[in-house]
Write an enzyme that holds these catalytic residues in place. Structure first.
Site, PDB file in Angstrom:
ATOM      1  N   HIS A  65       0.825  -1.211   0.000  1.00 13.02           N
ATOM      2  CA  HIS A  65       0.000   0.000   0.000  1.00 13.02           C
ATOM      3  C   HIS A  65       0.858   1.259   0.000  1.00 13.02           C
ATOM      4  O   HIS A  65       0.553   2.232  -0.681  1.00 13.02           O
ATOM      5  CB  HIS A  65      -0.944  -0.008   1.208  1.00 13.02           C
ATOM      6  CG  HIS A  65      -2.059  -1.000   1.070  1.00 13.02           C
ATOM      7  ND1 HIS A  65      -3.161  -1.008   1.879  1.00 13.02           N
ATOM      8  CD2 HIS A  65      -2.245  -2.024   0.205  1.00 13.02           C
ATOM      9  CE1 HIS A  65      -3.981  -1.982   1.513  1.00 13.02           C
ATOM     10  NE2 HIS A  65      -3.440  -2.629   0.513  1.00 13.02           N
ATOM     11  N   PRO A  96      -6.111  -1.579  -5.672  1.00  9.11           N
ATOM     12  CA  PRO A  96      -7.114  -2.479  -6.238  1.00  9.11           C
ATOM     13  C   PRO A  96      -8.045  -3.017  -5.158  1.00  9.11           C
ATOM     14  O   PRO A  96      -7.679  -3.070  -3.983  1.00  9.11           O
ATOM     15  CB  PRO A  96      -6.273  -3.614  -6.825  1.00  9.11           C
ATOM     16  CG  PRO A  96      -4.991  -3.593  -6.046  1.00  9.11           C
ATOM     17  CD  PRO A  96      -4.769  -2.167  -5.629  1.00  9.11           C
ATOM     18  N   HIS A 126      -0.354 -13.101  -1.331  1.00  4.97           N
ATOM     19  CA  HIS A 126      -1.519 -13.697  -0.669  1.00  4.97           C
ATOM     20  C   HIS A 126      -1.293 -15.160  -0.293  1.00  4.97           C
ATOM     21  O   HIS A 126      -2.237 -15.866   0.029  1.00  4.97           O
ATOM     22  CB  HIS A 126      -2.766 -13.550  -1.551  1.00  4.97           C
ATOM     23  CG  HIS A 126      -3.322 -12.151  -1.578  1.00  4.97           C
ATOM     24  ND1 HIS A 126      -4.443 -11.787  -2.291  1.00  4.97           N
ATOM     25  CD2 HIS A 126      -2.903 -11.017  -0.956  1.00  4.97           C
ATOM     26  CE1 HIS A 126      -4.697 -10.495  -2.122  1.00  4.97           C
ATOM     27  NE2 HIS A 126      -3.765  -9.995  -1.324  1.00  4.97           N
ATOM     28  N   ASP A 173      -4.513 -18.220   1.800  1.00  5.76           N
ATOM     29  CA  ASP A 173      -4.021 -19.482   1.239  1.00  5.76           C
ATOM     30  C   ASP A 173      -4.354 -20.596   2.226  1.00  5.76           C
ATOM     31  O   ASP A 173      -3.614 -20.833   3.180  1.00  5.76           O
ATOM     32  CB  ASP A 173      -2.508 -19.397   1.003  1.00  5.76           C
ATOM     33  CG  ASP A 173      -1.863 -20.761   0.747  1.00  5.76           C
ATOM     34  OD1 ASP A 173      -2.597 -21.742   0.504  1.00  5.76           O
ATOM     35  OD2 ASP A 173      -0.615 -20.825   0.784  1.00  5.76           O
ATOM     36  N   ASP A 181       5.020 -19.870   0.272  1.00  8.54           N
ATOM     37  CA  ASP A 181       5.297 -20.862  -0.772  1.00  8.54           C
ATOM     38  C   ASP A 181       4.460 -20.536  -2.009  1.00  8.54           C
ATOM     39  O   ASP A 181       3.881 -19.456  -2.084  1.00  8.54           O
ATOM     40  CB  ASP A 181       4.990 -22.267  -0.228  1.00  8.54           C
ATOM     41  CG  ASP A 181       3.551 -22.369   0.286  1.00  8.54           C
ATOM     42  OD1 ASP A 181       2.704 -21.517  -0.084  1.00  8.54           O
ATOM     43  OD2 ASP A 181       3.272 -23.297   1.056  1.00  8.54           O
TER      44      ASP A 181
END
Ligand code: HEM
Ligand SMILES: *[C@@H]1O[C@H](CO)[C@@H](O)[C@H](O)[C@H]1NC(C)=O
Ligand SMILES: *[C@@H]1O[C@H](CO)[C@@H](O)[C@H](O)[C@H]1NC(C)=O
Ligand SMILES: *[C@@H]1O[C@H](CO)[C@@H](O)[C@H](O)[C@H]1NC(C)=O
Ligand SMILES: *[C@@H]1O[C@H](CO)[C@@H](O)[C@H](O)[C@H]1NC(C)=O
Ligand SMILES: *[C@@H]1O[C@H](CO)[C@@H](O)[C@H](O)[C@H]1NC(C)=O
Length: 254
Positions: A65, A96, A126, A173, A181
């Site tokens: 950000h 976004p 993410h 995730d 990962d």
């Protein structure tokens, strides 16, 4: 990998930033004025992430950000100077949102000089952290490009009615929530993206092939992520006499 891997990525990014001097930012900025800056930050971040694994995710998101929004308050990390003011309208126009489609996402990243490959790589951030129900509710109730078992499991903690459970959290995730990962990408291949905007990266469009390549090679993801993080860190930084270096990171110098 455990939560400490979030930290190692941040440290890696710090190391990469430190080793890639650009025309705008200097990696030796603190060498004489504050020679222990990097080691001090590293140990403070290590302690913070060990106490609370999500701190790694918070810092990573804050960095994103800070780089995207001009005149936003900076995180307490010394490679970018702090703004003296903030702009809510810049934040609203430049960042976004989770309802964005691929074209919207591509446009906002292009506005910052980042191409689709770089956007997909950065979205791999993410792979750690969590999101609130209000940001993925529409995706799990209304979208069809989501694994139905996955959607049902999320619905248990994210009621359909707006206003109830809005802040309930789910991992971005679900496969390996605190591990840095490439599972974010393998999730997308099986329609297990948490946000509508995540799944847009693998929905029959121009980003599909990059998602596939990062899903099949964690080293391809790691190197693309590191390079894109450095590039993102160099978006219109304040240099010279612009902005300031805060004495206390929570407030503008008096
Ligand atoms: C591609 C466009 C992106 C969209 C639409 C997006 C949107 C979001 C949303 C809605 C959340 C949840 C916030 C909440 O529930 O309070 C989130 C969390 C997060 N985002 Fe993004 N994001 C994007 C790109 C990125 C990038 C480029 C990075 C870093 C490189 C990043 C790092 C994170 C992290 C680490 C979290 C978890 C924060 C936490 O657990 O506290 N995101 N993002
Ligand atoms: C922030 O302050 C700078 C320097 O005074 C100014 O040029 C800029 O327009 C300000 N930005 C906002 C969003 O107020
Ligand atoms: C997103 O893209 C759609 C068209 O695909 C467009 O109508 C809309 O204005 C865009 N929204 C943003 C926020 O860019
Ligand atoms: C996007 O940027 C990456 C990294 O700078 C570069 O390797 C790639 O060729 C670019 N892709 C396109 C389509 O321009
Ligand atoms: C889903 O779509 C319906 C019909 O357009 C709408 O009423 C509803 O608010 C949407 N969101 C959720 C979470 O169901
Ligand atoms: C959806 O996910 C579940 C649980 O991981 C899996 O068993 C199932 O095969 C998936 N369904 C599809 C259509 O991929």
């Amino acid at each position: 990998m455990a939560s400490s891997s979030c930290l190692s990525i941040l440290v890696l990014v710090v190391a990469l930033l430190a080793s890639s001097a650009s025309a705008q930012l200097s990696s030796t900025f603190y060498d004489t004025s504050c020679p222990k800056a990097m080691s001090t930050i590293k140990s403070a971040v290590t302690t913070a992430v060990n106490n609370e694994p999500r701190m790694g995710a918070s810092l990573l998101r804050l960095h994103f950000h800070d780089c995207f929004v001009d005149a936003s308050p900076s995180p307490a990390l010394p490679w970018r100077r702090d703004s003296t003011n903030a702009s809510k309208s810049n934040a609203n126009s430049d960042l976004p949102g989770p309802s964005f489609n691929l074209a919207n996402l591509t446009q906002l990243f292009a506005n910052k000089g980042l191409n689709v490959t770089e956007m997909v790589a950065l979205s791999g951030g993410h792979t750690i952290g969590q999101a609130q129900c209000r940001f993925f509710r529409d995706h799990i109730y209304n979208d069809t490009n989501i694994n139905s078992t996955f959607a049902s499991s999320l619905q248990g903690n994210c009621p359909q009615a707006s206003g109830s459970g809005d802040a309930n959290l789910a991992p971005l995730d679900a496969t390996s929530a605190t591990s840095f990962d490439n599972a974010y990408f393998t999730n997308l291949l099986s329609q297990k993206g948490l946000l509508h905007s995540d799944q847009e990266l693998f929905n029959g469009g121009a980003a599909d092939s990059t998602v596939q390549s990062f899903a099949s090679s964690s080293s391809a993801f790691s190197s693309a992520f590191a390079a894109a993080m450095v590039k993102m860190g160099n978006i219109s930084p304040k240099t010279g006499t612009q902005g300031q270096i805060r004495l206390a990171c929570s407030k503008v110098n008096s």
